[in-house]
Design a protein around this motif. Structure first.
Motif, PDB file in Angstrom:
ATOM      1  N   SER A  29       1.543  -1.552   0.149  1.00 52.16           N
ATOM      2  CA  SER A  29       0.040   0.268   0.213  1.00 52.16           C
ATOM      3  C   SER A  29       0.678   1.619   0.021  1.00 52.16           C
ATOM      4  O   SER A  29       2.409   1.400  -0.026  1.00 52.16           O
ATOM      5  CB  SER A  29      -0.814   0.237   0.856  1.00 52.16           C
ATOM      6  N   ARG A  30       0.669   2.724  -0.206  1.00 53.17           N
ATOM      7  CA  ARG A  30       0.831   3.635  -0.476  1.00 53.17           C
ATOM      8  C   ARG A  30       1.329   4.029   0.716  1.00 53.17           C
ATOM      9  O   ARG A  30       2.921   4.819   1.474  1.00 53.17           O
ATOM     10  CB  ARG A  30       0.438   4.717  -0.850  1.00 53.17           C
ATOM     11  N   LEU A  31       1.102   3.612   2.198  1.00 56.14           N
ATOM     12  CA  LEU A  31       1.205   3.673   3.511  1.00 56.14           C
ATOM     13  C   LEU A  31       2.226   3.046   3.620  1.00 56.14           C
ATOM     14  O   LEU A  31       3.458   3.371   4.562  1.00 56.14           O
ATOM     15  CB  LEU A  31      -0.361   3.693   4.675  1.00 56.14           C
ATOM     16  N   GLN A  32       1.955   1.757   3.596  1.00 55.97           N
ATOM     17  CA  GLN A  32       3.687   0.927   4.004  1.00 55.97           C
ATOM     18  C   GLN A  32       4.332   1.549   2.941  1.00 55.97           C
ATOM     19  O   GLN A  32       5.919   1.410   3.431  1.00 55.97           O
ATOM     20  CB  GLN A  32       3.183  -0.860   3.349  1.00 55.97           C
ATOM     21  N   MET A  33       4.515   2.227   2.151  1.00 57.86           N
ATOM     22  CA  MET A  33       5.566   2.731   0.751  1.00 57.86           C
ATOM     23  C   MET A  33       5.914   3.443   1.715  1.00 57.86           C
ATOM     24  O   MET A  33       7.663   3.430   1.422  1.00 57.86           O
ATOM     25  CB  MET A  33       5.209   2.511  -0.798  1.00 57.86           C
ATOM     26  N   ALA A  34       5.245   4.477   2.548  1.00 57.70           N
ATOM     27  CA  ALA A  34       5.454   5.599   2.765  1.00 57.70           C
ATOM     28  C   ALA A  34       6.716   5.202   4.559  1.00 57.70           C
ATOM     29  O   ALA A  34       8.365   5.963   4.634  1.00 57.70           O
ATOM     30  CB  ALA A  34       4.788   6.836   2.989  1.00 57.70           C
ATOM     31  N   ALA A  35       6.260   3.663   4.816  1.00 55.02           N
ATOM     32  CA  ALA A  35       7.233   4.015   5.583  1.00 55.02           C
ATOM     33  C   ALA A  35       8.258   3.396   5.171  1.00 55.02           C
ATOM     34  O   ALA A  35       9.547   3.543   5.582  1.00 55.02           O
ATOM     35  CB  ALA A  35       6.169   2.531   6.760  1.00 55.02           C
TER      36      ALA A  35
END
Length: 390
Positions: free
Chosen positions: A72-78
């Motif tokens: 997900s985009r949130l996981q990618m940000a992390a």
């Protein structure tokens, strides 16, 4: 292919063979890629282990990586954030020197006595400190804080710039002076290259061709064109309101105006291109971190973070011990802000603007100027005539 990745892939092949043999013997199955049992492609094992060992990902359990699921985009940000943090932390001069600590109190600070210290700057090896009323410019060795040399004749020395293989210093008088030092020569009297700057020049910056000074007494900005011999040509632009600090973002000069709570981007002639209203603050001496401009304010006590590419205000920071903020500095990872109001410095993570703590500099020390040599921060303590290695 790197040696570490070749090793990881060889290790994966070995573990795979061991797993097959162990299974035939009725023993427990070993992981085929480090701790992960669900990675069958040895070509990717080295990459997975690298980000696992660096703490960028921990997998979906102690033994599974789940290699085919979408991110997900949130996981990618992390993942990206942890990657940036890891690269900066492991590649910094502090890591090479095994310096992973931050001074927790004033006893842990290295102190050097310097007469009337004002602003300062590091050339990477030494720290240069403007001596204010002492009329000196002091060269301090960054490795241990030892005073190496002292130049004289710099009346009201205030701001410091390292550029063109020289050290440039503002003389905060009326009219203002600009001094030059050749650090390859023995210490002596500074060379005066201009005597007609605007009144009370404080902040100083360089755009790759010319020296800029912020003149709080005129109020104005002076643009100085270097020449083979003094006097250098000076053009003074009077369209500012008690400017204090200057920074160059690689494209333009920015001027912090304490008189009207504005940060202004100017062109090569000093004409205003963009004005950022800072909301009733009294901006002082900012720092640029390669992306954002950090503008400290004395009253109210805060730091405004401005995106240099657009002039958009990202946030205004409060708390974390901020009190009558005077100057900011960047060390490649963190921003330090000096707090004259409570004798401390505040640290922030430059990447996400999060607070990293507030640290005392000593009773009634009044920390003012700030700079970094890439490993340590340096802070001038105006009450006591000290230079602190933080």
């Amino acid at each position: 292919m790197s040696t570490s990745r070749r090793f990881c892939r060889s290790l994966s092949a070995f573990l795979l063979l061991a797993a097959v043999l162990a299974g035939g013997a009725g023993s427990s199955i070993l992981a085929v890629c480090g701790p992960f049992v669900d990675i069958s492609d040895a070509n990717f094992c080295g990459f997975v282990l690298e980000i696992f060992y660096l703490g960028i990902t921990t997998g979906t359990s102690a033994t599974t990586y789940d290699p085919t699921s979408p991110v997900s985009r949130l996981q990618m940000a992390a993942f990206l954030s942890r990657t940036v943090d890891g690269v900066l932390r492991r590649g910094s001069p502090s890591a090479i020197a095994d310096r992973f600590w931050t001074p927790q109190n004033d006893i842990a600070l290295g102190l050097t006595t310097v007469g009337s210290p004002q602003l300062l700057k590091s050339d990477g090896a030494d720290v240069w400190v403007a001596g204010g009323q002492a009329g000196t410019v002091v060269r301090v060795r960054a490795s241990d804080g030892k005073i190496l040399e002292t130049w004289t004749g710099a009346t009201a020395a205030f701001g410091v710039l390292i550029a063109m293989g020289r050290v440039m210093v503002t003389g905060s008088s009326s009219p203002g002076n600009l001094y030059q030092i050749d650090p390859t020569q023995p210490a002596g009297v500074v060379t005066t290259v201009a005597t007609n700057l605007g009144n009370l020049p404080n902040g100083i910056a360089f755009d790759g061709a010319r020296v800029w000074t912020a003149n709080s007494g005129s109020p104005s900005v002076s643009i100085v064109t270097p020449a083979a011999a003094p006097p250098w040509t000076v053009t003074t632009v009077s369209s500012f309101s008690f400017p204090a600090g200057l920074v160059f973002d690689g494209q333009n000069i920015w001027v912090s105006n304490s008189g009207n709570s504005k940060l202004q981007q100017v062109d090569a002639a000093g004409a205003v291109l963009l004005t950022v209203t800072l909301g009733g603050t009294t901006p002082q001496y900012p720092a640029f971190d390669g992306s954002s401009i950090w503008v400290p304010s004395t009253t109210p006590s805060n730091v405004t973070v401005v995106r240099a590419s657009t002039g958009a205000i990202l946030t205004t920071l409060t708390g974390n011990g901020l009190s009558f903020c005077a100057a900011a500095a960047f060390d490649g990872q963190r921003i330090l802000v000096t707090n004259e109001g409570n004798n401390s410095v505040s640290l922030f993570k430059a990447a996400d603007l999060s607070p990293l703590g507030n640290f005392p500099t000593g009773t009634a020390s009044i920390p003012f100027g700030a700079a970094s040599d890439g490993m340590n921060f340096w802070v001038t303590l105006t009450n006591g005539n000290k230079l602190a290695k933080f």
